[in-house]
Design an enzyme around this catalytic site. Structure first.
Site, PDB file in Angstrom:
ATOM      1  N   LYS A 115       0.792  -1.147   0.024  1.00  0.00           N
ATOM      2  CA  LYS A 115       0.094   0.071  -0.194  1.00  0.00           C
ATOM      3  C   LYS A 115       0.880   1.255  -0.147  1.00  0.00           C
ATOM      4  O   LYS A 115       1.868   1.101   0.646  1.00  0.00           O
ATOM      5  CB  LYS A 115      -0.982   0.119   1.199  1.00  0.00           C
ATOM      6  CG  LYS A 115      -2.239   0.740   1.166  1.00  0.00           C
ATOM      7  CD  LYS A 115      -3.479   0.090   0.517  1.00  0.00           C
ATOM      8  CE  LYS A 115      -4.562   0.756   0.250  1.00  0.00           C
ATOM      9  NZ  LYS A 115      -5.438  -0.033  -0.498  1.00  0.00           N
TER      10      LYS A 115
HETATM   11  P1  NAD Z   1     -12.630   7.453  -2.884  1.00  0.00           P
HETATM   12  O1  NAD Z   1     -11.672   8.505  -2.561  1.00  0.00           O
HETATM   13  O2  NAD Z   1     -12.902   7.507  -4.456  1.00  0.00           O
HETATM   14  O3  NAD Z   1     -14.187   7.772  -2.123  1.00  0.00           O
HETATM   15  C1  NAD Z   1     -14.246   7.839  -0.569  1.00  0.00           C
HETATM   16  C2  NAD Z   1     -15.550   8.276  -0.428  1.00  0.00           C
HETATM   17  O4  NAD Z   1     -15.684   8.226   0.932  1.00  0.00           O
HETATM   18  C3  NAD Z   1     -15.877   9.657  -0.675  1.00  0.00           C
HETATM   19  O5  NAD Z   1     -17.406   9.775  -1.144  1.00  0.00           O
HETATM   20  C4  NAD Z   1     -15.767  10.366   0.684  1.00  0.00           C
HETATM   21  O6  NAD Z   1     -16.243  11.678   0.519  1.00  0.00           O
HETATM   22  C5  NAD Z   1     -16.164   9.564   1.538  1.00  0.00           C
HETATM   23  N1  NAD Z   1     -15.914   9.888   3.244  1.00  0.00           N
HETATM   24  C6  NAD Z   1     -14.453  10.165   3.612  1.00  0.00           C
HETATM   25  N2  NAD Z   1     -14.787  10.307   4.830  1.00  0.00           N
HETATM   26  C7  NAD Z   1     -15.910   9.948   5.015  1.00  0.00           C
HETATM   27  C8  NAD Z   1     -16.400   9.983   6.476  1.00  0.00           C
HETATM   28  N3  NAD Z   1     -15.915  10.205   7.500  1.00  0.00           N
HETATM   29  N4  NAD Z   1     -17.790   9.517   6.315  1.00  0.00           N
HETATM   30  C9  NAD Z   1     -18.556   9.220   5.188  1.00  0.00           C
HETATM   31  N5  NAD Z   1     -17.994   9.342   4.085  1.00  0.00           N
HETATM   32  C10 NAD Z   1     -16.801   9.691   4.030  1.00  0.00           C
HETATM   33  O7  NAD Z   1     -12.219   6.206  -2.359  1.00  0.00           O
HETATM   34  P2  NAD Z   1     -12.433   4.735  -2.703  1.00  0.00           P
HETATM   35  O8  NAD Z   1     -11.592   4.515  -3.699  1.00  0.00           O
HETATM   36  O9  NAD Z   1     -14.215   4.757  -2.982  1.00  0.00           O
HETATM   37  O10 NAD Z   1     -12.176   4.058  -1.472  1.00  0.00           O
HETATM   38  C11 NAD Z   1     -13.269   3.824  -0.206  1.00  0.00           C
HETATM   39  C12 NAD Z   1     -12.912   2.676   0.439  1.00  0.00           C
HETATM   40  O11 NAD Z   1     -12.703   1.430  -0.194  1.00  0.00           O
HETATM   41  C13 NAD Z   1     -11.469   2.611   1.086  1.00  0.00           C
HETATM   42  O12 NAD Z   1     -11.411   1.877   2.384  1.00  0.00           O
HETATM   43  C14 NAD Z   1     -10.592   1.869  -0.037  1.00  0.00           C
HETATM   44  O13 NAD Z   1      -9.401   1.307   0.722  1.00  0.00           O
HETATM   45  C15 NAD Z   1     -11.280   0.804  -0.186  1.00  0.00           C
HETATM   46  N6  NAD Z   1     -11.112   0.262  -1.586  1.00  0.00           N
HETATM   47  C16 NAD Z   1     -11.146   0.773  -2.668  1.00  0.00           C
HETATM   48  C17 NAD Z   1     -10.965  -0.044  -3.694  1.00  0.00           C
HETATM   49  C18 NAD Z   1     -10.771   0.616  -5.129  1.00  0.00           C
HETATM   50  O14 NAD Z   1     -10.836  -0.252  -6.303  1.00  0.00           O
HETATM   51  N7  NAD Z   1     -10.997   2.007  -5.362  1.00  0.00           N
HETATM   52  C19 NAD Z   1     -10.784  -1.542  -3.709  1.00  0.00           C
HETATM   53  C20 NAD Z   1     -10.721  -1.888  -2.659  1.00  0.00           C
HETATM   54  C21 NAD Z   1     -11.206  -1.246  -1.363  1.00  0.00           C
END
Ligand code: NAD
Length: 425
Positions: A115
């Site tokens: 990561k």
């Molecule tokens: P992103 O930055 O695209 O979106 C994150 C979202 O969460 C945004 O809408 C943001 O406003 C919201 N957010 C942040 N803090 C918040 C809070 N305190 N309360 C409510 N909403 C909040 O990120 P993402 O890629 O969608 O990732 C989200 C999660 O999924 C993370 O834990 C990431 O590690 C995990 N993840 C992502 C992927 C991927 O392919 N992008 C794959 C596996 C896991």
């Protein structure tokens, strides 16, 4: 507009690294693995912290901190996202890298976990500044990444444009184009069909299987989704397309609810215009903390870690939780949910769709042979369903929760790779 507090700022905060290590310790105990092996798996094999000098648009020089952590190499090169967030710290990156090791092993990908993180709030940087940060961070970690070494991908605060800049920076340093150094690239640069929505597709697919396993029909189910970014937004869309009524959605700036079901397409259009779900006129504003506690069948946390804790787990009303985010549920909350018979589909299974299609992208890039969207989706569904069945069978056989079962299956595979490779010298 109010900004939602990061859990790390609240009294009940637990550190993701402590959670990750506790989960590993439980799996090691259950599997009867020895202490030496446990120690080797409890810490990262390699980590790099870099200071990234940056010229702001007004000419002022500044410096930001970045990390890249490679947790384990036994099953292959390391793989994991890059996060841009003001909350990034080394221990958080270590935890996320460790979870990637288990996730890749659980769905049988030939990777270890890694990561990366850069401690910035991307929303307060211009696109030109983000490009300079990304390129300089890439240049700083260049010695430890590569298509056969460590392959970054998007995560919180980064996207396919970030990956395009990383790929270009790496390629310039090598003197030729190297598409396999990152995944989650734009399709025009060797990205895979279906990658952008793969994590969400997997989350929604497993959510439907989990609901079905509890006798809840999709068209009779309600859901709440926390986070409306790359994962939450399409997960909400796929759930709505399957007939689930999505009644509450939040992001970092607010939350909205509508008992009759939120029109996800119209909410997405509002977010494209304004940058947040807050202010969506076709639903009511609610306190963001209520989304996790919403009276729904299905809860999809898809934002950040540590949002379901010992403080609120007893008040969670959902019968099924599908973890789109990494590490949203603390170990103490897990115990409370299990005692209340709430089914938790753990992150390393629930959100594995992203790394699965990243793997497909890497395979396609390395072989220069491109698959159709249908082929990608079919292969994705097969790997996810195999892992789901495997974890469910192990859980039923051993009387463990789905998280405990998933961890045991993953850790056993990583341990087996180590046993076969042996210790050098
Ligand atoms: P992103 O930055 O695209 O979106 C994150 C979202 O969460 C945004 O809408 C943001 O406003 C919201 N957010 C942040 N803090 C918040 C809070 N305190 N309360 C409510 N909403 C909040 O990120 P993402 O890629 O969608 O990732 C989200 C999660 O999924 C993370 O834990 C990431 O590690 C995990 N993840 C992502 C992927 C991927 O392919 N992008 C794959 C596996 C896991």
């Amino acid at each position: 507009m109010t900004t939602v507090a990061h859990p790390a700022a609240t009294a009940s905060a637990t550190r993701p690294l402590d959670e990750a290590r506790t989960q590993l310790a439980h799996a090691v105990d259950r599997l009867g693995l020895d202490e030496g092996l446990h120690r080797m798996m409890a810490q990262p094999r390699r980590e790099m912290t870099v200071l990234v000098p940056l010229r702001r648009d007004d000419g002022t020089p500044t410096v930001v901190t970045g990390h890249r952590v490679q947790h384990n190499f036994w099953r292959g090169p390391t793989k994991g996202g890059l996060r841009f967030s003001p909350h990034v710290d080394l221990d958080e990156v270590r935890a996320l890298a460790m979870w990637m090791t288990w996730k890749c092993a659980l769905v049988n990908l030939p990777y270890g976990g890694a990561k990366g993180g850069v401690r910035i709030d991307p929303r307060s940087f211009s696109p030109a500044e983000l490009e300079r940060v990304t390129r300089r961070y890439t240049a700083e970690i260049l010695p430890i990444i590569g298509p056969e070494v460590d392959i970054p991908a998007p995560d919180v605060g980064t996207d396919e444009q970030t990956m395009a800049w990383m790929m270009d920076t790496y390629s310039v340093s090598r003197g030729h184009t190297v598409p396999g150094v990152v995944t989650g690239k734009p399709i025009a640069l060797g990205g895979s069909q279906g990658r952008a929505e793969a994590t969400s597709r997997g989350v929604a697919h497993l959510a439907l299987l989990a609901l079905e396993s509890r006798g809840i029909r999709a068209d009779a189910a309600t859901a709440a989704v926390q986070g409306f970014g790359k994962v939450g937004r399409d997960a909400a869309r796929f759930l709505a397309e399957a007939g689930v009524r999505v009644v509450a959605v939040s992001d970092a700036d607010g939350a909205v609810a509508d008992e009759a079901g939120i029109d996800i397409g119209r909410l997405a259009a509002h977010v494209d215009r304004t940058g947040t779900v807050a202010g969506f006129a076709e639903a009511s504003a609610i306190p963001a903390s209520e989304v996790v506690l919403a009276d729904v069948d299905l809860l999809v946390p898809a934002a950040i870690e540590g949002v379901i804790t010992a403080d609120n787990a007893a008040s969670v009303r959902a019968r099924v939780i599908v973890e789109g985010a990494n590490g949203p549920t603390t170990t103490a909350a897990d115990a409370i949910l299990a005692a209340r018979d709430v089914l938790v589909v753990p992150d390393i299974l629930a959100n594995a769709g992203g790394v699965i299609v990243s793997y497909f992208e890497w395979v396609q890039g390395n072989t220069a042979l491109w698959w159709s969207k249908g082929e990608v989706e079919q292969r994705l569904t097969r790997l996810l369903e195999e892992a789901w069945e495997d974890v469910r069978a192990y859980s039923a056989r051993t009387g463990t929760t789905l998280r405990e079962a998933a961890m045991c299956r993953a850790v056993a595979r990583v341990a087996e790779a180590q046993r076969l490779r042996g210790l050098y010298p």
